[in-house]
Design a protein around this motif. Structure first.
Motif, PDB file in Angstrom:
ATOM      1  N   ARG A  96      17.799  25.820 102.512  1.00 53.27           N
ATOM      2  CA  ARG A  96      18.009  27.217 102.083  1.00 53.27           C
ATOM      3  C   ARG A  96      16.694  27.836 101.601  1.00 53.27           C
ATOM      4  O   ARG A  96      16.586  28.360 100.491  1.00 53.27           O
ATOM      5  N   LEU A  97      15.690  27.752 102.466  1.00 53.53           N
ATOM      6  CA  LEU A  97      14.369  28.284 102.128  1.00 53.53           C
ATOM      7  C   LEU A  97      14.424  29.794 101.921  1.00 53.53           C
ATOM      8  O   LEU A  97      15.185  30.508 102.577  1.00 53.53           O
ATOM      9  N   LEU A  98      13.564  30.277 101.023  1.00 55.05           N
ATOM     10  CA  LEU A  98      13.524  31.696 100.697  1.00 55.05           C
ATOM     11  C   LEU A  98      12.157  32.289 101.007  1.00 55.05           C
ATOM     12  O   LEU A  98      11.178  31.566 101.190  1.00 55.05           O
ATOM     13  N   GLY A  99      12.123  33.617 101.023  1.00 52.41           N
ATOM     14  CA  GLY A  99      10.844  34.304 101.046  1.00 52.41           C
ATOM     15  C   GLY A  99      10.243  34.254  99.652  1.00 52.41           C
ATOM     16  O   GLY A  99      10.796  33.635  98.730  1.00 52.41           O
ATOM     17  N   ALA A 100       9.110  34.906  99.481  1.00 46.82           N
ATOM     18  CA  ALA A 100       8.425  34.881  98.191  1.00 46.82           C
ATOM     19  C   ALA A 100       9.305  35.467  97.086  1.00 46.82           C
ATOM     20  O   ALA A 100      10.015  36.455  97.287  1.00 46.82           O
ATOM     21  N   ASP A 101       9.254  34.829  95.924  1.00 45.59           N
ATOM     22  CA  ASP A 101       9.839  35.410  94.705  1.00 45.59           C
ATOM     23  C   ASP A 101       8.750  36.324  94.149  1.00 45.59           C
ATOM     24  O   ASP A 101       7.884  35.897  93.398  1.00 45.59           O
ATOM     25  N   ILE A 102       8.795  37.586  94.547  1.00 47.69           N
ATOM     26  CA  ILE A 102       7.668  38.491  94.349  1.00 47.69           C
ATOM     27  C   ILE A 102       7.472  38.883  92.885  1.00 47.69           C
ATOM     28  O   ILE A 102       8.379  39.379  92.223  1.00 47.69           O
ATOM     29  N   GLY A 103       6.258  38.629  92.435  1.00 49.61           N
ATOM     30  CA  GLY A 103       5.794  39.204  91.189  1.00 49.61           C
ATOM     31  C   GLY A 103       4.750  40.252  91.543  1.00 49.61           C
ATOM     32  O   GLY A 103       3.971  40.067  92.486  1.00 49.61           O
ATOM     33  N   ILE A 104       4.744  41.373  90.845  1.00 50.47           N
ATOM     34  CA  ILE A 104       3.824  42.450  91.211  1.00 50.47           C
ATOM     35  C   ILE A 104       3.434  43.251  89.970  1.00 50.47           C
ATOM     36  O   ILE A 104       4.224  43.432  89.054  1.00 50.47           O
ATOM     37  N   ALA A 105       2.200  43.657  89.935  1.00 49.11           N
ATOM     38  CA  ALA A 105       1.706  44.564  88.891  1.00 49.11           C
ATOM     39  C   ALA A 105       1.009  45.716  89.601  1.00 49.11           C
ATOM     40  O   ALA A 105       0.058  45.484  90.353  1.00 49.11           O
ATOM     41  N   PRO A 106       1.512  46.969  89.453  1.00 45.69           N
ATOM     42  CA  PRO A 106       2.507  47.372  88.470  1.00 45.69           C
ATOM     43  C   PRO A 106       3.887  46.767  88.747  1.00 45.69           C
ATOM     44  O   PRO A 106       4.239  46.535  89.898  1.00 45.69           O
TER      45      PRO A 106
END
Length: 239
Positions: A96-106
């Protein structure tokens, strides 16, 4: 058809869940030994692990003919069952691979400013960066696959794309307006040149290595995730 010790013939199934695959030329069942013996075990007959494989033989009617034996190639009749690549794909599905767990600034839901650096990162976990493993079994053959993120391509929605073969570093206020540096394991861009609403897309390429049934191989699969970001112009208020 197998022979007993007196030369008589009797019927046996081509495959047995416990014994493996039947080889009519030896009148024995052969099952791949997993895990394989240690590299210094005499059963390898001077061959290095990975050069061929070791199988356990069981011979109906001839109990003294079985035992462990090294084969350069699978015994005749072996592996005429499950598709090993299909088992590898099944193992990948189980992960059950996922895409990126996106963190972003802003941050998502916040507003950035034109010309101010944008940082992105992929929060590490087994299903977002790996490594993670799973197995699939059919007809007595087990394939185990291990997946690790090979690369993440970040598309910032303004025609700019960036490849980061690492998770990236979360933004810290201590960085101030310093742009992220790939040389320091950081991902992002120096900023957007125009205000607007943008959709950041991260496309993850997973590298998968599988092994089982005396064979091994590699495959890749991709997953995507998205995050919106709003950019506004800096408002200067005069006195």
């Amino acid at each position: 058809m197998a022979r007993d010790g007196s030369g008589g013939r009797f019927e046996v199934p081509c495959h047995d869940e416990e014994s493996g695959w039947f080889d009519a030329s030896s009148s024995c069942y052969w099952r791949l030994l997993e895990p394989p013996p240690a590299g210094d075990d005499p059963v390898w007959a001077g061959h290095a692990p990975g050069d061929g494989a070791v199988y356990n033989g069981q011979c109906p009617g001839q109990p003294l003919m079985g035992g462990l034996r090294w084969f350069q190639n699978p015994p005749p009749g072996y592996g005429s069952g499950p598709n090993l690549e299909a088992l590898a794909e099944e193992a990948v599905t189980k992960m059950r691979l996922l895409g990126a767990d996106i963190g972003i600034a802003p941050r998502q839901g916040g507003t950035g400013t034109v010309g101010v650096p944008v940082w992105v990162w992929n929060a590490p976990s087994p299903r977002t960066t790996g490594p993670t493993s799973a197995s699939a079994t059919a007809l007595g053959v087990t394939v185990t696959a291990t997946a690790t993120v090979q690369d993440v391509v970040w598309n910032f929605g303004n025609g700019t794309a960036l490849s980061c073969p690492f998770p990236g570093t979360p933004y810290s206020p201590a960085a101030g307006l310093t742009p992220p540096s790939r040389a320091n394991g950081q991902c992002g861009i120096t900023g957007y040149s125009r205000p607007g609403d943008y959709l950041v897309t991260a496309t993850t390429t997973w590298a998968v290595h599988w092994a089982g049934g005396g064979q091994q191989g590699d495959l890749t699969t991709t997953r995507s995730s998205q995050a919106p970001v709003t950019i506004a112009e800096l408002q200067v208020v005069g006195r």
